[in-house]
Design an enzyme around this catalytic site. Sequence first.
Site, mmCIF file in Angstrom:
data_model
loop_
_atom_site.group_PDB
_atom_site.id
_atom_site.type_symbol
_atom_site.label_atom_id
_atom_site.label_comp_id
_atom_site.label_asym_id
_atom_site.label_seq_id
_atom_site.Cartn_x
_atom_site.Cartn_y
_atom_site.Cartn_z
ATOM 1 N N ASP A 300 0.909 -1.287 0.141
ATOM 2 C CA ASP A 300 -0.022 -0.045 -0.136
ATOM 3 C C ASP A 300 0.920 1.130 -0.116
ATOM 4 O O ASP A 300 2.152 1.179 0.208
ATOM 5 C CB ASP A 300 -0.805 -0.037 1.161
ATOM 6 C CG ASP A 300 -2.014 0.930 1.291
ATOM 7 O OD1 ASP A 300 -2.238 1.470 0.118
ATOM 8 O OD2 ASP A 300 -2.557 1.444 2.264
ATOM 9 N N HIS A 301 0.243 2.427 -0.007
ATOM 10 C CA HIS A 301 0.881 3.720 0.031
ATOM 11 C C HIS A 301 0.544 4.303 1.331
ATOM 12 O O HIS A 301 -0.808 4.306 1.551
ATOM 13 C CB HIS A 301 0.791 4.755 -1.136
ATOM 14 C CG HIS A 301 1.192 4.272 -2.284
ATOM 15 N ND1 HIS A 301 0.715 4.351 -3.470
ATOM 16 C CD2 HIS A 301 2.464 3.585 -2.685
ATOM 17 C CE1 HIS A 301 1.599 4.073 -4.550
ATOM 18 N NE2 HIS A 301 2.599 3.412 -4.078
ATOM 19 N N PHE A 474 -5.217 4.506 0.250
ATOM 20 C CA PHE A 474 -6.099 3.825 -0.233
ATOM 21 C C PHE A 474 -5.666 3.054 -1.452
ATOM 22 O O PHE A 474 -6.497 3.089 -2.348
ATOM 23 C CB PHE A 474 -7.399 4.390 -0.378
ATOM 24 C CG PHE A 474 -7.810 5.155 0.686
ATOM 25 C CD1 PHE A 474 -8.888 4.283 1.740
ATOM 26 C CD2 PHE A 474 -7.980 6.332 0.922
ATOM 27 C CE1 PHE A 474 -9.425 4.594 2.783
ATOM 28 C CE2 PHE A 474 -8.419 6.918 2.225
ATOM 29 C CZ PHE A 474 -9.152 6.184 2.923
ATOM 30 N N HIS A 475 -4.458 2.493 -1.411
ATOM 31 C CA HIS A 475 -3.828 1.781 -2.651
ATOM 32 C C HIS A 475 -3.356 0.507 -2.346
ATOM 33 O O HIS A 475 -2.250 -0.078 -2.757
ATOM 34 C CB HIS A 475 -2.688 2.590 -3.157
ATOM 35 C CG HIS A 475 -3.119 3.835 -3.642
ATOM 36 N ND1 HIS A 475 -2.130 4.951 -3.753
ATOM 37 C CD2 HIS A 475 -4.388 4.558 -4.041
ATOM 38 C CE1 HIS A 475 -2.672 6.135 -4.185
ATOM 39 N NE2 HIS A 475 -4.017 5.937 -4.313
ATOM 40 N N PRO A 476 -4.296 -0.465 -1.779
ATOM 41 C CA PRO A 476 -3.656 -1.776 -1.341
ATOM 42 C C PRO A 476 -3.609 -2.630 -2.645
ATOM 43 O O PRO A 476 -4.435 -2.492 -3.767
ATOM 44 C CB PRO A 476 -4.949 -2.618 -0.558
ATOM 45 C CG PRO A 476 -6.233 -1.616 -1.069
ATOM 46 C CD PRO A 476 -5.727 -0.292 -1.252
#
Length: 561
Positions: A300-301, A474-476
């Site tokens: 993620d980020h 919100f980048h899984p």
Amino acid sequence: MSQEFDYIIIGAGSAGNVLATRLTEDADVSVLLLEAGGPDYRFDFRTQMPAALAFPLQGRRYNWAYETDPEPYMNNRRMECGRGKGLGGSSLINGMCYIRGNALDFDGWAKEPGLEDWSYLDCLPYFRKAETRDIGPNDYHGGDGPVSVTTPKAGNNPLFHAMVEAGVQAGYPRTDDLNGYQQEGFGPMDRTVTPEGRRAATGRGYLDQARGRPNLTIVTHALSDRILFSGKRAIGVSYLVGNGDNPATAHARREVLVCSGAIASPQLLQRSGVGPAALLRDLDIPAVHDLPGVGANLQDHLELYLQYACKQPVSIYPATKWWNQPAIGAQWLFLGKGLGASNQFEAGGFIRTREAFEWPNIQFHFLPVAINYNGSKGVQEHGFQAHMGSMRSPSRGRIHLKSRDPRQHPSILFNYMSHEQDWQEFRDGIRLTREIMNQPALDPYRGRELSPGVNVQSDAELDEFIRNHAETAFHPSCSCKMGSDDMAVVDGQGRVHGMEGLRVVDASIMPLIITGNLNATTIMMAEKIADRIRGRQPLPRSTAKYYVAGDAPVRGNPVRA
């Protein structure tokens, strides 16, 4: 009830909607598209108005609202992990930033055995195929694709221009297109918004083309329970409709395509008996195939905000007040213009913090107001902020099924900040952001530092701020990775290793997270794999030039040191 289709797609998100649209272009192919959420209601301003992007994150209608397990390096916080629910998936609730990643991300993927055709020049034609950019096509951008992309326009908020100028004055490059020849540097940021000022989610761009086709069946409020197998071959799906407990069954003549995202795709595979044998055994799930990488390699980020007061009344703080919102809403509703038509992320940048990084490792989004991503805790005065986050953390997490009940969320652990490199990047990032914010271009606007605050300076103080305040971007991704090693789940065409008639196509199959937001790349990947599924020749490789930093210094001399 049992029905039969050529393909069953599980999840109507950014990837699933691309596949549903492209596969049904062949009139002799039948497709069932299953979506656990509801329709993408076009009259709901919460999802349709770009400036309202915080609202869908606050509820449950459009958000799965997952939570992580206590994160051990983040003071054991249970952290938010929102994912989109409804036609469009996370493209229905995301921040609408149209960022593709760095060319060297894809060239890095292509160095892995079996992924040779994922180089940047192989991927660029599919980015172009998916896009209609409002100022027209060029070597990097498309002019007739399903995704509407809007560029920032002259006359937008002066803070955007000041923040870009400050980045340049700090010694970093200027770039006129973060998705063009050179990602590295500061410049305007494109957004997935239609010319009418509406969110350009994939339900609108892709599914609207396909909804009327007789060979596409869309079922909403359909929660997939498990994939059905005959031996090692996927033959169908069992799913629940609405709040019911009696499963419906659909059979697939050709393939089952799992497009449920980086949280739910591994969860569904595990629940169906495809995953780590020990985990399946613990839950009394009959093993169909022992595949240890399902749910591993999760990435993620992480990001945080640096917030400043604004000395001039030019921020969009007044727009956060209820008494100003009816006029903004009316202008958006009837004219498709004004503050409501923008996600307010109209400038950003990518930098390298140290020479060791071959391409940018930090991303900035600039916002002309001081507020949390989900709309909470707005500062009660004029302000602005920079979102700063690292791009390719070495930390790795995992998704584990907790129950055979499809309505129970899985156990999610990202292991954020579990490497020393993470801490070095975030400390560097905060200090460099302060240098950028201190440049002359922001002198007319920059008031006091609101967050972290001038008293947060030492490594220990910065680390504690990070532990308490960093949040997901919100980048899984990467939890069913492409590749050929023992932990890879799918090959370069999304086909699950050791299985037949089963693919995963979504952000979970990225082998390594990209430098930037994920939506554009997820759409590109689905476009590329759609051609493979249809037996079509891949689009010809691009010949466009792209920037490689090489020996270039990470920055020049700042105007103000």
